[in-house]
Design an enzyme around this catalytic site. Structure first.
Site, mmCIF file in Angstrom:
data_model
loop_
_atom_site.group_PDB
_atom_site.id
_atom_site.type_symbol
_atom_site.label_atom_id
_atom_site.label_comp_id
_atom_site.label_asym_id
_atom_site.label_seq_id
_atom_site.Cartn_x
_atom_site.Cartn_y
_atom_site.Cartn_z
ATOM 1 N N SER A 68 0.827 -1.210 0.000
ATOM 2 C CA SER A 68 0.000 0.000 0.000
ATOM 3 C C SER A 68 0.862 1.260 0.000
ATOM 4 O O SER A 68 0.521 2.266 -0.622
ATOM 5 C CB SER A 68 -0.939 -0.015 1.198
ATOM 6 O OG SER A 68 -0.181 -0.124 2.380
ATOM 7 N N SER A 69 2.019 1.180 0.668
ATOM 8 C CA SER A 69 2.881 2.372 0.721
ATOM 9 C C SER A 69 3.379 2.747 -0.678
ATOM 10 O O SER A 69 3.561 3.926 -0.985
ATOM 11 C CB SER A 69 4.059 2.122 1.657
ATOM 12 O OG SER A 69 4.742 0.951 1.258
ATOM 13 N N LEU A 70 3.575 1.741 -1.520
ATOM 14 C CA LEU A 70 4.007 2.029 -2.893
ATOM 15 C C LEU A 70 2.819 2.508 -3.728
ATOM 16 O O LEU A 70 2.947 3.400 -4.570
ATOM 17 C CB LEU A 70 4.644 0.778 -3.530
ATOM 18 C CG LEU A 70 5.884 0.213 -2.825
ATOM 19 C CD1 LEU A 70 6.372 -1.053 -3.525
ATOM 20 C CD2 LEU A 70 7.006 1.252 -2.798
ATOM 21 N N LEU A 121 5.536 -9.552 -12.194
ATOM 22 C CA LEU A 121 4.786 -8.432 -11.609
ATOM 23 C C LEU A 121 4.399 -7.448 -12.706
ATOM 24 O O LEU A 121 5.224 -7.085 -13.537
ATOM 25 C CB LEU A 121 5.664 -7.697 -10.584
ATOM 26 C CG LEU A 121 6.283 -8.541 -9.477
ATOM 27 C CD1 LEU A 121 7.362 -7.746 -8.744
ATOM 28 C CD2 LEU A 121 5.207 -8.998 -8.490
ATOM 29 N N GLU A 122 3.155 -7.052 -12.703
ATOM 30 C CA GLU A 122 2.721 -6.022 -13.651
ATOM 31 C C GLU A 122 2.823 -4.688 -12.938
ATOM 32 O O GLU A 122 2.163 -4.472 -11.919
ATOM 33 C CB GLU A 122 1.291 -6.298 -14.094
ATOM 34 C CG GLU A 122 1.157 -7.594 -14.891
ATOM 35 C CD GLU A 122 0.107 -8.533 -14.314
ATOM 36 O OE1 GLU A 122 -0.986 -8.063 -13.994
ATOM 37 O OE2 GLU A 122 0.403 -9.728 -14.194
ATOM 38 N N ARG A 146 0.352 4.200 -2.768
ATOM 39 C CA ARG A 146 0.044 5.597 -2.459
ATOM 40 C C ARG A 146 0.980 6.569 -3.169
ATOM 41 O O ARG A 146 0.732 7.759 -3.233
ATOM 42 C CB ARG A 146 0.117 5.820 -0.940
ATOM 43 C CG ARG A 146 -1.046 5.162 -0.220
ATOM 44 C CD ARG A 146 -0.850 5.173 1.271
ATOM 45 N NE ARG A 146 -1.724 4.172 1.877
ATOM 46 C CZ ARG A 146 -1.482 3.589 3.041
ATOM 47 N NH1 ARG A 146 -0.390 3.894 3.713
ATOM 48 N NH2 ARG A 146 -2.320 2.707 3.521
#
Lengths: 425, 186
Positions: free
Chosen positions: B112-114, B137-138, B116
């Site tokens: 979530s920190s990324l 990872l997309e 945001r």
């Protein structure tokens, strides 16, 4: 007469002018292109560093020529221009090698473990470039020139650039660097000379006609005139010793996986000898087998018999070289064993190799091994049993090979080593 | 049932049988046990794949085509950045290789920190029992400023769940990839 002299003077001036102009233009072009290349993507610092040094060499040469007076004599100008042309010519091939080292087809994950071996063998100031070559000659690549003195170039075939199983071929290439950068070469070359002289002396009836009439077969080593004759054999033998030395270093570092990589790259054997600088492939296999036995490395039973027997060379000097090398092989094996163990290189442990195999078969990258040789030995064992390797949902052997390859490249298990070794570009 | 950190630690560091969850390189055992989470953090690997925007006018999603025809690979060393510009999309890969036992499945979520900060991380959200390999990872930058992605940074988290009953031992097609993989359109 006067007109002829004037014409000659005009011609010389023109050629000198062209020499200077063309040399400067070519150097400028090379500097421009190399600077553009420097802005490319570099997977590791060493390749970029090599390119930087080359561009600096171009700039230095350009500056040298520019600093010459406009009316400088042809005898001074021309050598500079010839140097510039030679520099450009020699560097072009190296630049190509360096650029190919950054192609994404390469297995960049190999870089850290191979460099760690290179540094153990040769010291921490060694730089490594692993290229993928279209014009690949198995197990042979020239040394870089003086401005890249501490660089080791490891060439792997372009089609196999992402084939982790042939990584042990790098062991042979590292061997060349050891041979040429240490005293081992000097020591073994002395022994080569002594052995060749002994053979020539023993077969004096065959050779005496080639020497000056006063040559004494018991004093050939110190007879300078005679040396120029027997040195033909000595040079061939020295080259062969270097190749054998490199094979044996590869065997020491990588164990059985070196032998499998060699078989992969050299087979099928067409029976032809590449050059007198190499022993016949059959003899080469026999020498590697001797080393493997000494190092307790298991040798595939079909290894030597995969290569055909060859007749001795017709040339008596090449024959003498072959025979001298055969005598010297045990000393080369000793020399490799002493040097490698002194440098802290450990022989692959068969038990650790077996563990690697088991872990790989469970679709996990191995972690508990001491040397990359143990990982690759385990991987080759899996490769040899590919058809019986059961992977749920995967039947195709090509797919299995790709999975195995990715598992090997997932090395290093301990990424902390890699984190520590990386430097920002 | 979602596995907590203690159960995950046992799976990774204690069990050596068919219940073993292998993550290579593994997290630090002591630190992991002391965390009260219920997921495993994974880090960003060094391989990326981007689209060749200037090469293809259209990517036909109904036609299978080779990766190389419309995308290219990039390798970024540790301590260097892969720059993801606003509106850009790229595939990345986890640094860790996972081998999931047949009695576990998992879901991957971004951090979530990324998120945001504009980085949206989507993956093949479900990881099937028996999966082995790195996770593709997309990565999309939906923010307004370029984002620097550094290999080795913490990038996503995986939540594991136990499977009720015995699953079949057939597995997904995504075995063994160490590079970002586009997969097949079926």
């Amino acid at each position: 007469m006067r007109r002829a002299r004037a014409s000659a003077a005009y011609s010389i001036m023109t050629i000198a002018l062209w020499d200077r102009t063309f040399a400067l233009q070519r150097l400028s072009a090379a500097i421009g292109v190399t600077n553009i290349l420097l802005n490319g993507d570099w997977p590791y610092q060493d390749s970029k560093e090599a390119l930087l040094r080359i561009v600096r060499a171009f700039e230095k040469k350009k500056s040298d020529i520019e600093s010459l007076d406009q009316d400088v004599g042809d005898d001074i100008l021309r050598p500079h221009c010839v140097d510039a042309r030679d520099l450009l010519s020699r560097m072009a091939g190296l630049i190509g090698f360096i650029i190919r080292s950054s192609e994404v087809r390469n297995g960049f994950e190999l870089y850290a473990p191979i460099r760690a071996i290179g540094r153990a063998l040769l010291g921490v100031d060694i730089h490594l470039i692993i290229g993928s070559e279209w014009n690949y000659v198995p197990f042979a690549y020239p040394l870089p020139i003086s401005i890249l003195n501490e660089f080791v170039l490891v060439g792997l075939p372009a089609f196999e650039a992402s084939n982790a199983l042939i990584a042990p071929a790098a062991g042979h290439e590292l061997g060349h660097a050891v041979w040429r950068r240490t005293d081992l070469r000097k020591e073994l070359t002395k022994r080569v000379d002594a052995e060749i002289v002994k053979i020539v002396s023993d077969r004096w009836g065959d050779f005496s006609g080639d020497f000056h009439s006063g040559a004494n077969k018991d004093a050939l080593l110190d007879d300078l005139e005679a040396r120029s004759i027997w040195a033909v054999a000595s040079n061939i033998a020295a080259r062969q010793c270097e190749e054998i030395f490199c094979d044996i270093i590869g065997t020491y570092i990588f164990g059985q996986s070196f032998i499998f990589a060699l078989m992969y790259l050299l087979l099928p054997d067409n029976g032809a000898r590449q050059s007198t600088a190499y022993p016949s492939s059959r003899r080469r296999a026999e020498y590697i087998t001797s080393a493997a036995e000494r190092f307790s490395v298991a040798v595939p039973s079909e290894f030597v018999s995969s290569f055909r027997n060859q007749d001795p060379p017709d040339d008596k000097y090449a024959r003498a070289a072959d025979d001298a090398v055969q005598v010297l092989v045990p000393e080369i094996i000793d020399s490799v064993a002493n040097y490698a163990s002194r440098k802290g290189i450990v022989l692959p442990d068969p038990e650790a190799s077996r563990r690697s195999k088991d872990v790989l078969k469970d679709l996990q990258p191995p972690m508990n091994y001491n040397s990359v040789g143990e990982l690759l030995n385990g991987a080759w064992d899996v490769r040899r049993e590919l058809s019986s390797w059961s992977i749920p949902g995967v039947v195709d052997e090509g797919r299995k090979l790709a999975i195995l390859n990715d598992l090997i490249f997932q090395e290093p298990g301990d990424s902390r080593v890699v984190f520590a070794e990386q430097r920002p570009l | 049932m979602i596995l907590n950190s203690g159960e995950l630690a046992d799976r990774m560091f204690v069990f050596k049988d068919g219940r073993h969850l292998s993550i290579t390189p593994p997290p630090d055992q002591e630190q992991f046990r002391n965390e009260a989470g219920a997921s495993v953090d994974l880090r960003l690997g060094r391989w990326f794949r981007t689209m060749r925007q200037a090469k293809l006018p259209l990517l036909d999603l109904t036609a299978p085509s080779a990766h190389s025809s419309f995308s290219r690979e990039h390798f970024v060393p540790f301590d260097d950045f892969f720059i993801l510009h606003p509106g850009s999309f790229a595939l990345g890969i986890t640094l860790e290789w996972m081998s999931v036992p047949f009695d576990l499945a998992a879901n991957v979520t971004g951090k979530s920190s990324l998120g945001r900060r504009g980085l949206i991380i989507e993956t093949a959200a479900g990881i099937h029992p028996g999966f082995a390999g790195c996770l593709t990872l997309e990565l999309a930058n939906v923010g307004e400023i370029p984002l620097g992605l550094k290999p080795g940074m913490s990038i996503c988290q995986v939540v594991f769940q136990s499977i009720i009953g015995s699953g079949s031992k057939t597995s997904s097609q995504f075995h063994g990839a160490r590079k970002p993989h586009l997969g097949k359109i079926s």
